[in-house]
Design an enzyme around this catalytic site. Structure first.
Site, PDB file in Angstrom:
ATOM      1  N   GLU A 233       0.614  -1.697  -0.123  1.00 10.06           N
ATOM      2  CA  GLU A 233      -0.101   0.111  -0.012  1.00 10.06           C
ATOM      3  C   GLU A 233       0.628   1.196  -0.123  1.00 10.06           C
ATOM      4  OE1 GLU A 233      -4.249  -0.491   2.826  1.00 10.06           O
ATOM      5  OE2 GLU A 233      -2.039  -0.743   3.984  1.00 10.06           O
ATOM      6  N   CYS A 234       0.907   2.252  -0.880  1.00  2.53           N
ATOM      7  CA  CYS A 234       1.411   3.199  -1.162  1.00  2.53           C
ATOM      8  C   CYS A 234       3.013   3.174  -1.082  1.00  2.53           C
ATOM      9  CB  CYS A 234       0.483   4.700  -0.321  1.00  2.53           C
ATOM     10  SG  CYS A 234       0.883   6.202  -0.662  1.00  2.53           S
TER      11      CYS A 234
END
Length: 435
Positions: free
Chosen positions: A320-321
């Site tokens: 994630e990210c």
């Protein structure tokens, strides 16, 4: 769940930058130092404020957002906290009526009065007009008290007090004081673990609030709601390795709770310090600040080889990210230096001087709608085509979601309790159809 009457307030403001984060933290520490059990919550998708609020209160901090976490969960978490708390504080996001749903919407849902913090620097009688506007904008939301922040003198505080219309009282005037400041960077506040003197700062800030007369408890609020049913035990015997250190720390506490409640065994490791991924069935690479630690990550070649081996073996990986950025072949930091990183995703992540993605989004799948948000100052150039795209809250196209050999990678941060079956399927490498 029995009814509990507990003093509570939504600490909010006319807009961002008014000082509500530090006021909330200082209030939590003030009442904690007085021997009270303080529970604090944060409206909206925020990782950094809750880290500080946990240090301030000594208790876990959860996000509340009627759209992202759901109205049911908002009411339940507050009611659960009220069973043991002496005080409940909810820190709002942005301005009181900004966003949809706004901090004001959450306050109305929970029946909690709004307590605005207004930056009074350079302001006199207009302070009363701002307070009146906040109090009258939505007749269903009670605003009976306000806090003046960054006042210049006792006389200044009196001017502000006299400017308030009937029905609105000045709870306290906080003087300008270095103790009320916390350093920040491009994504917000510094992480709590990065500030060795944070507890001392909070104690000093609490003393400032005490001197300003802000030690009084707000009025009690009644909380009651039924506890939700337990999630399906679909991750029993499943071991998930979670990256967690100064580079990877953007983790919703509720996400960890859900994985544990589904039976998963969580084991943590540091990509900055450890030489290999722990023995596990799946890997979670959450967001954080890999750009600030890119050199260290690039130099940890044994960990790089371990992560690549996990991917080549087909291990389920959620990135994630910041996790996505570290999975790129290259990461260009803000100084323009290019670092060779893990190489699970072809291409380069490049830091920018402004926001590249912001807002609430959802990922629609055959196993439910995973709600969450995006907030990043970088972009990814990759030849990969997205397997899907998240949708912005307003309905337009959002972040790309990449899928390759059981790697799910995106700038999108998911709130796991919004789609437990989907989360379990990702970590078990089961078939998922994206809408």
């Amino acid at each position: 769940m029995p009814i509990a009457n507990v003093p509570a307030a939504m600490i909010t403001a006319p807009g961002s930058g008014q000082g509500k984060s530090m006021v909330t933290a200082a209030l939590a520490r003030l009442h904690r130092n007085a021997g009270r059990n303080v529970r604090v919550f944060k409206h909206g998708p925020d990782y950094l404020d809750p880290m500080v609020l946990e240090v301030a209160s000594g208790n876990p901090v959860y996000q509340l957002h009627p759209w992202m976490t759901g109205e049911y969960e908002c009411r339940w978490r507050l009611a659960e906290a009220a069973q043991t708390a002496d005080l409940i504080l909810v820190e709002g996001s942005m301005g009181l009526f900004d966003g949809s749903p706004s901090s004001g919407d959450l306050a109305k849902l929970a029946g909690i009065p709004a307590l605005p913090v207004i930056d009074a620097k350079g302001m006199a009688q207009t302070f009363g007009a701002v307070a009146l506007g906040l109090a009258s904008f939505d007749p269903e939301l009670p605003v009976h008290q306000v806090i003046a922040n960054k006042t210049g003198s006792s006389y200044h505080g009196e001017l502000l007090r006299e400017s308030l219309p009937e029905g609105i009282r000045l709870l306290g005037a906080i003087p300008r004081n270095d103790s009320m400041n916390i350093p920040d960077r491009h994504l917000g506040l510094f992480q709590a673990a990065e500030m060795d003197d944070l507890s001392d700062r909070l104690n000093k800030a609490a003393e400032v609030l005490m001197s300003a007369g802000l030690d009084a408890l707000p009025k009690p609020v009644s909380f009651t709601f039924e506890t939700p049913s337990k999630p399906e035990q679909c991750l029993v015997g499943h071991r998930i390795a979670v990256a967690r250190d100064a580079a990877f720390s953007f983790i919703y506490r509720a996400n960890l709770d859900l994985l544990t409640a589904m039976g998963a065994d969580l084991v943590y490791f540091s990509p900055l310090k450890d030489s290999e991924v722990p023995v596990a069935d799946a890997l979670w690479l959450p967001g954080g600040y890999p750009e600030l630690h890119a050199q260290t990550l690039a130099e940890n070649r044994t960990l790089l080889a371990s992560i690549r081996a996990c991917h080549q073996a087909g291990m389920p990986i959620l990135a994630e990210c910041g996790g996505l950025m570290a999975c790129a072949e290259e990461l260009e930091d803000k100084s323009g230096k290019v670092h060779q990183l893990w190489g699970l995703v072809p291409g380069r992540a490049t830091m920018a001087n402004r926001l590249s993605g912001l807002g609430l989004q959802s990922l629609e799948t055959s196993l439910g709608s995973l709600r969450g948000h995006t907030y990043h100052h970088s972009s990814l150039a990759t030849p990969w085509q997205p397997a899907a795209r998240a949708r912005k809250q307003a309905g337009s196209e959002g972040e790309a979601v990449y899928y390759h050999r059981n790697l799910v990678a995106s700038y999108f941060h998911g709130y796991f309790p919004s789609a437990p079956a989907l989360v379990a399927a990702i970590f078990r490498a089961e078939q998922v159809r994206f809408s």
